[in-house]
Design a protein around this motif. Sequence first.
Motif, PDB file in Angstrom:
ATOM      1  N   MET A 126     -32.136 -29.851  54.031  1.00 26.14           N
ATOM      2  CA  MET A 126     -33.462 -29.276  54.222  1.00 26.14           C
ATOM      3  C   MET A 126     -33.304 -28.149  55.240  1.00 26.14           C
ATOM      4  SD  MET A 126     -34.649 -31.760  52.390  1.00 26.14           S
ATOM      5  CE  MET A 126     -34.249 -33.497  52.056  1.00 26.14           C
ATOM      6  N   SER A 127     -33.522 -26.923  54.819  1.00 27.95           N
ATOM      7  CA  SER A 127     -33.255 -25.812  55.723  1.00 27.95           C
ATOM      8  C   SER A 127     -33.911 -24.538  55.216  1.00 27.95           C
ATOM      9  CB  SER A 127     -31.739 -25.590  55.844  1.00 27.95           C
ATOM     10  OG  SER A 127     -31.453 -24.471  56.649  1.00 27.95           O
ATOM     11  N   ASN A 128     -34.199 -23.649  56.154  1.00 28.80           N
ATOM     12  CA  ASN A 128     -34.591 -22.281  55.805  1.00 28.80           C
ATOM     13  C   ASN A 128     -33.542 -21.289  56.278  1.00 28.80           C
ATOM     14  OD1 ASN A 128     -37.027 -23.083  54.621  1.00 28.80           O
ATOM     15  ND2 ASN A 128     -38.101 -23.054  56.587  1.00 28.80           N
ATOM     16  N   ASP A 129     -32.391 -21.807  56.716  1.00 24.90           N
ATOM     17  CA  ASP A 129     -31.333 -20.952  57.247  1.00 24.90           C
ATOM     18  C   ASP A 129     -29.981 -21.583  56.924  1.00 24.90           C
ATOM     19  OD1 ASP A 129     -30.034 -18.920  58.597  1.00 24.90           O
ATOM     20  OD2 ASP A 129     -30.231 -19.877  60.560  1.00 24.90           O
ATOM     21  N   LEU A 130     -29.540 -21.427  55.683  1.00 21.14           N
ATOM     22  CA  LEU A 130     -28.305 -22.062  55.240  1.00 21.14           C
ATOM     23  C   LEU A 130     -27.070 -21.284  55.676  1.00 21.14           C
ATOM     24  CD1 LEU A 130     -29.039 -23.169  51.559  1.00 21.14           C
ATOM     25  CD2 LEU A 130     -28.657 -24.654  53.526  1.00 21.14           C
ATOM     26  N   ASP A 131     -25.964 -21.989  55.779  1.00 21.56           N
ATOM     27  CA  ASP A 131     -24.663 -21.375  56.032  1.00 21.56           C
ATOM     28  C   ASP A 131     -24.315 -20.465  54.859  1.00 21.56           C
ATOM     29  OD1 ASP A 131     -21.992 -20.721  56.341  1.00 21.56           O
ATOM     30  OD2 ASP A 131     -21.377 -22.733  56.961  1.00 21.56           O
ATOM     31  N   PRO A 132     -24.117 -19.156  55.093  1.00 29.05           N
ATOM     32  CA  PRO A 132     -23.834 -18.238  53.988  1.00 29.05           C
ATOM     33  C   PRO A 132     -22.493 -18.485  53.312  1.00 29.05           C
ATOM     34  CG  PRO A 132     -23.578 -17.126  56.103  1.00 29.05           C
ATOM     35  CD  PRO A 132     -24.187 -18.467  56.397  1.00 29.05           C
ATOM     36  N   ASN A 133     -21.620 -19.257  53.941  1.00 27.60           N
ATOM     37  CA  ASN A 133     -20.320 -19.551  53.341  1.00 27.60           C
ATOM     38  C   ASN A 133     -20.389 -20.648  52.292  1.00 27.60           C
ATOM     39  OD1 ASN A 133     -18.858 -17.686  54.988  1.00 27.60           O
ATOM     40  ND2 ASN A 133     -19.033 -19.133  56.691  1.00 27.60           N
ATOM     41  N   LEU A 134     -21.535 -21.337  52.193  1.00 31.97           N
ATOM     42  CA  LEU A 134     -21.688 -22.405  51.215  1.00 31.97           C
ATOM     43  C   LEU A 134     -22.453 -21.904  49.994  1.00 31.97           C
ATOM     44  CD1 LEU A 134     -22.641 -25.354  53.594  1.00 31.97           C
ATOM     45  CD2 LEU A 134     -20.406 -24.883  52.576  1.00 31.97           C
ATOM     46  N   ILE A 135     -22.265 -22.599  48.894  1.00 37.23           N
ATOM     47  CA  ILE A 135     -23.002 -22.299  47.671  1.00 37.23           C
ATOM     48  C   ILE A 135     -24.165 -23.275  47.598  1.00 37.23           C
ATOM     49  CG2 ILE A 135     -22.862 -22.133  45.158  1.00 37.23           C
ATOM     50  CD1 ILE A 135     -19.789 -21.784  45.598  1.00 37.23           C
ATOM     51  N   ALA A 136     -25.346 -22.759  47.351  1.00 33.80           N
ATOM     52  CA  ALA A 136     -26.542 -23.593  47.377  1.00 33.80           C
ATOM     53  C   ALA A 136     -27.319 -23.446  46.081  1.00 33.80           C
ATOM     54  CB  ALA A 136     -27.432 -23.227  48.557  1.00 33.80           C
ATOM     55  N   ARG A 137     -27.815 -24.561  45.604  1.00 33.09           N
ATOM     56  CA  ARG A 137     -28.718 -24.561  44.461  1.00 33.09           C
ATOM     57  C   ARG A 137     -30.044 -25.140  44.939  1.00 33.09           C
ATOM     58  NH1 ARG A 137     -27.041 -26.410  38.349  1.00 33.09           N
ATOM     59  NH2 ARG A 137     -29.024 -25.936  37.324  1.00 33.09           N
ATOM     60  N   ARG A 138     -31.088 -24.331  44.887  1.00 36.78           N
ATOM     61  CA  ARG A 138     -32.378 -24.772  45.392  1.00 36.78           C
ATOM     62  C   ARG A 138     -32.957 -25.847  44.482  1.00 36.78           C
ATOM     63  NH1 ARG A 138     -37.767 -23.834  44.971  1.00 36.78           N
ATOM     64  NH2 ARG A 138     -38.986 -23.819  46.907  1.00 36.78           N
ATOM     65  N   LEU A 139     -33.495 -26.892  45.110  1.00 37.06           N
ATOM     66  CA  LEU A 139     -34.097 -27.973  44.356  1.00 37.06           C
ATOM     67  C   LEU A 139     -35.619 -27.909  44.434  1.00 37.06           C
ATOM     68  CD1 LEU A 139     -31.719 -30.891  45.421  1.00 37.06           C
ATOM     69  CD2 LEU A 139     -31.581 -29.442  43.387  1.00 37.06           C
ATOM     70  N   THR A 140     -36.180 -28.102  45.622  1.00 41.16           N
ATOM     71  CA  THR A 140     -37.629 -28.162  45.753  1.00 41.16           C
ATOM     72  C   THR A 140     -37.997 -27.775  47.171  1.00 41.16           C
ATOM     73  OG1 THR A 140     -39.579 -29.562  45.388  1.00 41.16           O
ATOM     74  CG2 THR A 140     -37.646 -30.616  46.354  1.00 41.16           C
ATOM     75  N   VAL A 141     -39.251 -28.034  47.537  1.00 40.27           N
ATOM     76  CA  VAL A 141     -39.723 -27.759  48.885  1.00 40.27           C
ATOM     77  C   VAL A 141     -39.888 -29.083  49.621  1.00 40.27           C
ATOM     78  CG1 VAL A 141     -41.630 -26.842  50.269  1.00 40.27           C
ATOM     79  CG2 VAL A 141     -40.898 -25.644  48.211  1.00 40.27           C
ATOM     80  N   CYS A 142     -39.439 -29.117  50.854  1.00 35.20           N
ATOM     81  CA  CYS A 142     -39.634 -30.299  51.697  1.00 35.20           C
ATOM     82  C   CYS A 142     -40.888 -30.081  52.536  1.00 35.20           C
ATOM     83  CB  CYS A 142     -38.411 -30.509  52.592  1.00 35.20           C
ATOM     84  SG  CYS A 142     -38.574 -31.942  53.676  1.00 35.20           S
ATOM     85  N   ARG A 143     -41.932 -30.817  52.207  1.00 33.74           N
ATOM     86  CA  ARG A 143     -43.202 -30.713  52.927  1.00 33.74           C
ATOM     87  C   ARG A 143     -43.325 -31.882  53.901  1.00 33.74           C
ATOM     88  NH1 ARG A 143     -43.829 -29.508  47.579  1.00 33.74           N
ATOM     89  NH2 ARG A 143     -44.776 -27.500  47.073  1.00 33.74           N
ATOM     90  N   SER A 144     -44.114 -31.680  54.935  1.00 33.41           N
ATOM     91  CA  SER A 144     -44.399 -32.752  55.888  1.00 33.41           C
ATOM     92  C   SER A 144     -45.895 -33.009  55.929  1.00 33.41           C
ATOM     93  CB  SER A 144     -43.892 -32.389  57.289  1.00 33.41           C
ATOM     94  OG  SER A 144     -42.480 -32.296  57.304  1.00 33.41           O
TER      95      SER A 144
END
Length: 301
Positions: A145-163
Amino acid sequence: MDRLQAMQVFVAVVELGSQSAAAEHLDLSRPVVSRYLAELEDWVGARLMHRTTRKLSLTAAGLETLPRCRQMLELSGDMQAAVSTPHDAPRGMLRISASTSFGQAQLAVAMAEFVRRYPGVSIDLQMLDRTVNLVDERIDLAIRMSNDLDPNLIARRLTVCRSVICASPRYLREHSTPLRVEDLSRHNCLTHSYVGKSLWHFEQDGEQVSVPVQGNISANEASTLLQTTIAGAGVAMLPSYQAGAHIKNGELTRLLPHAEPRRMNMYAVYASRKHMPSALRSLLDFLVLRFPETPEWDVGL
């Protein structure tokens, strides 16, 4: 020399901590293990381990060689799987990391469904409330859960984490119900040790609002905060993937629905697209469908 076997011996010695343990694990004699290690060092051209009677430790060359040996062994396994099984039947071991709260609330059940669908795949779940190093800890995929991922990793967005802001009916019977975000400053707020310890952030009427909070209980993971909230200890900001079911069954009451806590994106992250095993590819596709933009736990909140 069987170089793959030598790499397997080297990795086993490192992971198990001794040549004797590796010999027993691989069903080899101790002299054979020693010979494989010596031959691997001759091939690499450097000493890989410091050997003493009490412990083994890697040299600088050993630290460089170890992840490459693991990669070669994984590639070998992928190659064997590719020619021995049909493309529509993924198999193999996947190590997955997620937070304790998400693992308990959502991921465990999802993985039970995944392995029913792909019985040739085994899942090793690592529930860790910290950011793991995917390569060093041999994690195939992590849920973050992040809005600032490590640019060296590959990410596939899933959904939004709401509180959501919530409290138990018991707490609300004993205290006034907060009607504005500013009212939270007068309540016993149960906080996360590392996220929003003293300041909660909201979007309200198109504006960003921050409210100072304090309380007599904090915890370093959300599952504990959930239990203390259900027990009536105070008001908490909890992820909707965790609190949603308890709000729907009446154990918790959602508060301040007009003010939304800061959202974070949920990602499946992994280290490399190269030589991706079919099991990991199938898992990624499964997670995208399992956790859509409006996930089941947010429906009706």
